[in-house]
Motif scaffolding. Structure first.
Motif, PDB file in Angstrom:
ATOM      1  N   MET A  93     -15.408   4.302 -12.993  1.00  8.94           N
ATOM      2  CA  MET A  93     -15.276   4.299 -13.906  1.00  8.94           C
ATOM      3  C   MET A  93     -14.259   3.209 -14.881  1.00  8.94           C
ATOM      4  O   MET A  93     -13.647   2.937 -14.427  1.00  8.94           O
ATOM      5  N   GLY A  94     -15.825   2.208 -15.192  1.00  8.05           N
ATOM      6  CA  GLY A  94     -15.575   1.004 -15.862  1.00  8.05           C
ATOM      7  C   GLY A  94     -15.023   0.481 -14.060  1.00  8.05           C
ATOM      8  O   GLY A  94     -16.113   0.447 -13.821  1.00  8.05           O
ATOM      9  N   ASP A  95     -14.236  -0.611 -14.173  1.00  8.28           N
ATOM     10  CA  ASP A  95     -13.855  -1.433 -12.857  1.00  8.28           C
ATOM     11  C   ASP A  95     -12.952  -0.542 -11.706  1.00  8.28           C
ATOM     12  O   ASP A  95     -13.084  -0.902 -11.064  1.00  8.28           O
ATOM     13  N   ASN A  96     -12.814   0.983 -11.949  1.00 11.70           N
ATOM     14  CA  ASN A  96     -11.592   1.840 -11.803  1.00 11.70           C
ATOM     15  C   ASN A  96     -12.706   2.503 -10.593  1.00 11.70           C
ATOM     16  O   ASN A  96     -13.632   3.192 -11.281  1.00 11.70           O
ATOM     17  N   ALA A  97     -12.594   3.107  -9.234  1.00 18.36           N
ATOM     18  CA  ALA A  97     -13.916   3.344  -8.156  1.00 18.36           C
ATOM     19  C   ALA A  97     -12.655   3.868  -7.614  1.00 18.36           C
ATOM     20  O   ALA A  97     -11.638   3.233  -6.843  1.00 18.36           O
ATOM     21  N   ARG A  98     -12.439   5.469  -6.936  1.00 17.02           N
ATOM     22  CA  ARG A  98     -12.217   6.230  -6.222  1.00 17.02           C
ATOM     23  C   ARG A  98     -12.784   7.302  -5.456  1.00 17.02           C
ATOM     24  O   ARG A  98     -14.176   7.052  -6.486  1.00 17.02           O
ATOM     25  N   GLY A  99     -12.456   7.609  -4.333  1.00 16.08           N
ATOM     26  CA  GLY A  99     -13.747   8.474  -3.494  1.00 16.08           C
ATOM     27  C   GLY A  99     -13.152  10.176  -3.895  1.00 16.08           C
ATOM     28  O   GLY A  99     -11.243   9.824  -4.297  1.00 16.08           O
ATOM     29  N   ILE A 100     -14.158  10.644  -3.251  1.00 14.20           N
ATOM     30  CA  ILE A 100     -13.215  11.783  -4.093  1.00 14.20           C
ATOM     31  C   ILE A 100     -14.615  12.624  -2.998  1.00 14.20           C
ATOM     32  O   ILE A 100     -15.548  12.054  -2.259  1.00 14.20           O
ATOM     33  N   LEU A 101     -13.907  13.905  -3.206  1.00 17.88           N
ATOM     34  CA  LEU A 101     -14.178  14.675  -1.453  1.00 17.88           C
ATOM     35  C   LEU A 101     -15.059  16.192  -2.796  1.00 17.88           C
ATOM     36  O   LEU A 101     -14.642  16.649  -3.632  1.00 17.88           O
ATOM     37  N   ASN A 102     -16.797  16.404  -2.435  1.00 15.28           N
ATOM     38  CA  ASN A 102     -17.435  17.393  -2.368  1.00 15.28           C
ATOM     39  C   ASN A 102     -17.331  18.566  -2.057  1.00 15.28           C
ATOM     40  O   ASN A 102     -18.148  18.375  -0.754  1.00 15.28           O
ATOM     41  N   ASP A 103     -17.262  19.831  -2.264  1.00 13.47           N
ATOM     42  CA  ASP A 103     -17.414  20.902  -0.984  1.00 13.47           C
ATOM     43  C   ASP A 103     -18.903  21.314  -0.959  1.00 13.47           C
ATOM     44  O   ASP A 103     -19.236  20.631  -2.906  1.00 13.47           O
ATOM     45  N   ARG A 104     -19.562  21.860  -0.021  1.00 10.29           N
ATOM     46  CA  ARG A 104     -20.837  21.804   0.057  1.00 10.29           C
ATOM     47  C   ARG A 104     -20.398  23.296   0.893  1.00 10.29           C
ATOM     48  O   ARG A 104     -20.078  23.455   1.736  1.00 10.29           O
ATOM     49  N   PHE A 105     -21.503  24.020   0.418  1.00  6.72           N
ATOM     50  CA  PHE A 105     -21.210  25.597   0.920  1.00  6.72           C
ATOM     51  C   PHE A 105     -22.823  26.008   1.266  1.00  6.72           C
ATOM     52  O   PHE A 105     -23.546  25.865   0.217  1.00  6.72           O
ATOM     53  N   THR A 106     -22.904  26.752   2.594  1.00  5.56           N
ATOM     54  CA  THR A 106     -24.911  27.520   2.759  1.00  5.56           C
ATOM     55  C   THR A 106     -24.665  27.990   3.961  1.00  5.56           C
ATOM     56  O   THR A 106     -24.094  27.854   4.599  1.00  5.56           O
ATOM     57  N   CYS A 107     -26.141  28.754   3.872  1.00  8.35           N
ATOM     58  CA  CYS A 107     -25.672  30.000   4.139  1.00  8.35           C
ATOM     59  C   CYS A 107     -26.935  30.657   4.481  1.00  8.35           C
ATOM     60  O   CYS A 107     -28.382  29.697   3.828  1.00  8.35           O
ATOM     61  N   ASP A 108     -26.943  31.461   5.551  1.00 14.26           N
ATOM     62  CA  ASP A 108     -28.602  32.104   5.585  1.00 14.26           C
ATOM     63  C   ASP A 108     -29.275  32.962   5.006  1.00 14.26           C
ATOM     64  O   ASP A 108     -29.540  33.263   4.674  1.00 14.26           O
ATOM     65  N   ALA A 109     -27.854  34.047   4.982  1.00 11.29           N
ATOM     66  CA  ALA A 109     -28.338  34.811   3.674  1.00 11.29           C
ATOM     67  C   ALA A 109     -26.397  35.125   2.823  1.00 11.29           C
ATOM     68  O   ALA A 109     -25.868  35.469   3.405  1.00 11.29           O
ATOM     69  N   ILE A 110     -26.999  35.929   1.615  1.00 14.09           N
ATOM     70  CA  ILE A 110     -26.009  36.626   1.376  1.00 14.09           C
ATOM     71  C   ILE A 110     -26.887  37.818   0.053  1.00 14.09           C
ATOM     72  O   ILE A 110     -27.337  38.050  -0.056  1.00 14.09           O
ATOM     73  N   GLU A 111     -25.633  38.816   0.949  1.00  9.94           N
ATOM     74  CA  GLU A 111     -26.461  41.219   0.663  1.00  9.94           C
ATOM     75  C   GLU A 111     -24.820  41.028   0.421  1.00  9.94           C
ATOM     76  O   GLU A 111     -23.798  40.683  -0.261  1.00  9.94           O
ATOM     77  N   ALA A 112     -24.840  42.034  -0.684  1.00 13.41           N
ATOM     78  CA  ALA A 112     -24.234  42.917  -1.172  1.00 13.41           C
ATOM     79  C   ALA A 112     -23.538  43.946  -0.130  1.00 13.41           C
ATOM     80  O   ALA A 112     -24.084  44.610   0.761  1.00 13.41           O
ATOM     81  N   LEU A 113     -22.210  43.754  -0.438  1.00 14.19           N
ATOM     82  CA  LEU A 113     -21.010  44.493   0.325  1.00 14.19           C
ATOM     83  C   LEU A 113     -21.375  45.459   0.944  1.00 14.19           C
ATOM     84  O   LEU A 113     -21.756  46.814   1.731  1.00 14.19           O
ATOM     85  N   HIS A 114     -21.307  46.469  -0.409  1.00 15.81           N
ATOM     86  CA  HIS A 114     -22.286  48.048   0.235  1.00 15.81           C
ATOM     87  C   HIS A 114     -23.044  48.522  -0.401  1.00 15.81           C
ATOM     88  O   HIS A 114     -23.858  47.679  -1.959  1.00 15.81           O
ATOM     89  N   PRO A 115     -23.867  48.952   0.122  1.00 16.13           N
ATOM     90  CA  PRO A 115     -25.579  49.638  -0.669  1.00 16.13           C
ATOM     91  C   PRO A 115     -25.521  49.605  -1.751  1.00 16.13           C
ATOM     92  O   PRO A 115     -26.801  49.413  -2.443  1.00 16.13           O
TER      93      PRO A 115
END
Length: 137
Positions: A93-115
């Protein structure tokens, strides 16, 4: 750094995760669209997840698939090989720079817990309806 999360780690770090919605993206090869769905980004509610000092935020999980989710909204989900893979970035932002940590999640599949929390039966394609509540008189 990739951290594979098992069921107990998910429960401890994220809580009971619920399905909110999704966004899909098309699949392209050599600049040509080859499929309408190439990946799905799930929006999930995680009551124990803390983001920017805010507990109970939502997370986005990317799944490489060609199918839309088969989960009713606001139902609990289970993961197949969930991986937490944060990465560093720069915020300026302007002359100020800072490091940030971004979260990223991946997986093979997501399913409903109950049928019964699925939208349809995957074998027959039949829509799964909620059972009517019968009151005893």
């Amino acid at each position: 750094m990739k951290v594979k999360m098992n069921d107990s780690t998910i429960k401890e770090c994220l809580g009971d995760v619920i399905y909110i919605g999704f966004k899909s993206s098309a699949k392209y090869e050599d600049g040509e669209k080859v499929a309408d769905i190439g990946a799905v980004q799930y929006d999930l509610g995680a009551p124990l997840y803390a983001n920017n000092n805010q507990e109970g935020a939502s997370i986005q999980v990317r799944v490489e698939t060609d199918r839309k989710p088969n989960i009713k909204p606001f139902k609990q989900v289970k993961f197949s090989n969930l991986v937490y893979d944060p990465y560093a970035g720069v915020s300026q932002m302007g002359d100020n720079a800072r490091g940030i940590l971004n979260d990223r999640f991946t997986c093979d599949a997501i399913e409903a817990l109950h049928p019964q929390d699925r939208l349809y039966d995957e074998e027959t394609g039949e829509k799964i309806e909620d059972k009517p509540i019968v009151s005893k008189k």
